[in-house]
Motif scaffolding. Sequence first.
Motif, short mmCIF file in Angstrom:
data_model
loop_
_atom_site.label_atom_id
_atom_site.label_comp_id
_atom_site.label_asym_id
_atom_site.label_seq_id
_atom_site.Cartn_x
_atom_site.Cartn_y
_atom_site.Cartn_z
N HIS A 257 36.30 30.61 -67.78
CA HIS A 257 36.80 29.97 -69.00
C HIS A 257 35.68 29.69 -70.01
O HIS A 257 35.89 28.95 -70.97
CB HIS A 257 37.54 28.67 -68.67
N ARG B 219 33.29 30.83 -73.16
CA ARG B 219 33.58 31.61 -74.36
C ARG B 219 32.31 32.26 -74.89
O ARG B 219 31.21 31.75 -74.69
CB ARG B 219 34.17 30.70 -75.45
N GLU C 68 43.25 37.41 -68.31
CA GLU C 68 44.04 36.18 -68.18
C GLU C 68 44.76 35.84 -69.49
O GLU C 68 45.94 35.50 -69.49
CB GLU C 68 43.15 35.01 -67.76
N VAL C 69 44.04 35.94 -70.60
CA VAL C 69 44.67 35.63 -71.89
C VAL C 69 45.81 36.61 -72.17
O VAL C 69 46.90 36.22 -72.59
CB VAL C 69 43.62 35.67 -73.02
N TYR C 70 45.58 37.89 -71.89
CA TYR C 70 46.62 38.89 -72.14
C TYR C 70 47.87 38.62 -71.30
O TYR C 70 48.99 38.63 -71.82
CB TYR C 70 46.09 40.30 -71.85
N THR D 106 48.84 35.82 -69.94
CA THR D 106 49.46 34.56 -70.36
C THR D 106 50.33 34.76 -71.60
O THR D 106 51.40 34.16 -71.73
CB THR D 106 48.38 33.50 -70.64
N LEU E 31 44.28 39.01 -79.21
CA LEU E 31 43.01 39.19 -78.51
C LEU E 31 41.93 39.70 -79.46
O LEU E 31 40.77 39.26 -79.40
CB LEU E 31 43.19 40.18 -77.35
N GLN F 126 35.98 33.89 -78.71
CA GLN F 126 36.45 33.50 -77.38
C GLN F 126 36.24 34.62 -76.36
O GLN F 126 35.79 34.37 -75.24
CB GLN F 126 37.93 33.13 -77.43
N LEU F 127 36.55 35.86 -76.74
CA LEU F 127 36.55 36.98 -75.80
C LEU F 127 35.53 38.03 -76.20
O LEU F 127 35.15 38.14 -77.37
CB LEU F 127 37.94 37.62 -75.73
#
Length: 404
Positions: A301, A303, A329-331, A333, A353, A360-361
């Motif tokens: 988690h 960034r 994970e973001v995708y 979610t 994204l 963040q990514l």
Amino acid sequence: MVLALSAVFANLFDAYTDAERVSLSGAALAGILAIAFFGPAAAFAIIAIAEVISWLVERYRLESVPVNLLGGGGPMLIAGTVFEALEPGDDASPGFFLALALAAMLVLVLNLLFLACLRTVDGVTFRSVVVGASRALLVSLAINVPLALAAAGLIVELGTAGSVFAVISLVAFGYMANLVATARHRSRQYASLSWGVLSGLLRTLDIRDPRAARHAAAVAAFSRDIARASGMGPQECELVHTAGLLHDIGHFALSDRVAERGRVLNDEDWTAIRRHPELGADMLRDLGLYGPVAEIVHAHHERIDGRGYPDRLKADRIPEAAKIIAVAEVYDTLTAHDTYRTPVSSFEALTELRRVSGTQLDGRYVEILAELLAGSDITYRHADAADFGRELDLERRINEAAAT
């Protein structure tokens, strides 16, 4: 007497590998050497002496003794008779070693056929046993036949001294093989315990929060594919996949109210949630999965811009595997139907994204995921059917851990 003693000690320290069922039998090698220099009767006697003494020491079922005598001694009698019928001639001649190689192979093949006949009593078909053990037989032949020929060569060249050296080598070989087999067995037990506990924790977490196991499986699958497409090797991909499966294990330590749907979370709840990477990493270290997996879980988690948690690491200090897991994970979610938010399409998720790339990514892994999704169907793009058990593949992981 030297060969008989070697067979006794070898029998007590015999070993085989569970995965391949490959026998590493010093007693069988001693019997084969007896065939070469003393004939089939002596070979049978050596096997009988070793079996009886083994029973006296280990006290296994008495009815197994005649079965073992027949299975071990019978092939010696048959192979020894064939060896004598071939009239191999002088001990140093090529014909002698060729006949001995044939006798050694015959012993191993007959032993397998005896085992196949024995298993039919339990309802197992003769053919299935032979087919199933064919690979193990080839490995046994590759190990035991050259050993028998080498030991026979020493005896021919060095006489009694050679036989003593050969016997000591055989016993030592059997003992070391036993140590390796025991270590692998214990390693397998330890790996089974560790992975079993982790699997149980995630499945328990899934009961508390039904999306947990599916989400873990989806993140693991996406992460592995991103890692592979980025050029990582098989071991690195496996590491990323494992960390993806376990990335949310720290949620198990959170209170039930945090996992309850529909509840408004307060500042204390959010503080607890932000601790789950640390909690998960600590759990993995306590269970023996040290090093990279725990480190990746700890950082998943963070960034790129340093505003993540728990340590506010910036891009160059975040493990590459953790960056990959963050993208996956973001995708998932955003696109899954079992999350707290309304799911969006794959296109909309990629747009989001890309919006947070560089802050963040990691933008490189976002684009790799986009390429993967471009050539995939909707089942892949929306991982609603991701299966934790299939991704975990527990038996394979235990076997690999034991082998390592």
